[in-house]
Design a protein around this motif. Sequence first.
Motif, mmCIF file in Angstrom:
data_model
loop_
_atom_site.group_PDB
_atom_site.id
_atom_site.type_symbol
_atom_site.label_atom_id
_atom_site.label_comp_id
_atom_site.label_asym_id
_atom_site.label_seq_id
_atom_site.Cartn_x
_atom_site.Cartn_y
_atom_site.Cartn_z
ATOM 1 N N THR A 181 -18.084 -1.113 36.649
ATOM 2 C CA THR A 181 -19.445 -1.647 36.664
ATOM 3 C C THR A 181 -19.945 -1.814 35.232
ATOM 4 O O THR A 181 -19.649 -0.982 34.360
ATOM 5 N N ALA A 182 -20.651 -2.900 34.970
ATOM 6 C CA ALA A 182 -21.182 -3.136 33.621
ATOM 7 C C ALA A 182 -21.932 -1.904 33.126
ATOM 8 O O ALA A 182 -22.649 -1.255 33.889
ATOM 9 N N LYS A 183 -21.743 -1.573 31.866
ATOM 10 C CA LYS A 183 -22.306 -0.328 31.338
ATOM 11 C C LYS A 183 -23.816 -0.235 31.507
ATOM 12 O O LYS A 183 -24.358 0.832 31.837
ATOM 13 N N ALA A 184 -24.513 -1.345 31.281
ATOM 14 C CA ALA A 184 -25.972 -1.307 31.421
ATOM 15 C C ALA A 184 -26.377 -0.952 32.847
ATOM 16 O O ALA A 184 -27.265 -0.122 33.075
ATOM 17 N N ALA A 185 -25.714 -1.577 33.814
ATOM 18 C CA ALA A 185 -26.024 -1.298 35.219
ATOM 19 C C ALA A 185 -25.608 0.122 35.600
ATOM 20 O O ALA A 185 -26.302 0.807 36.359
ATOM 21 N N ALA A 186 -24.472 0.573 35.063
ATOM 22 C CA ALA A 186 -24.009 1.936 35.342
ATOM 23 C C ALA A 186 -24.971 2.969 34.761
ATOM 24 O O ALA A 186 -25.276 3.986 35.401
#
Length: 208
Positions: A181-186
Amino acid sequence: MGGQYRITGDKYPRMRRPRRRGKLVLMMVASVAVLGVGGWGTLQLIDVFTGGGKQAAAAGPKAACATKAGPSASTKAGAAVPKPAQITVNVYNATPRSGLAKSTADELKKRGFKIGDVGNASAQWDKKVKGTGVLLGPASALDTSLPVLATQLTGAERRTEATRKGTAVDLVIGTAFKNLTAKAAADEALAALAGPEPTASASPKACS
């Protein structure tokens, strides 16, 4: 008796005192009414001099302020959730694509997780994971480590093994896996999992 009064006939009038039951009833009712009024007046005087009415009125808002206070940290779901640095993750590749376990482990390490074993999945999982992946751990990890790791891989299945020892968890990469999952979303999901700091919902002015 001589004189002009004579008693005639064979019956004599009975001399009785007039009945006073009506008067007694009225007196009792009046007494009860006086006592009731006097008692009520006494209670009112006690309230006036002791300030009972003010205390009762003040108790209401203070009680309401107490019930509006936010929950304590122990009631938050994130209170028992460990940080990524406290979680050891074993990464296993159950797909035909080579090098996937290492690149995924490297990314998890950058995001703060501890990395344990890295390599191909066992025969139990090899080419048998159809989704993005399986997160596997001991029973104690169900509400602690696994939810944290799940923020890094959307759609991953979570499983526990009752007989498993230790605290490390596994990430078994499935055939539908593309990327973490994209780091920002994670990071956003991880922050939501930990929960905000508990705060009182009532302002100090409202409780003063």
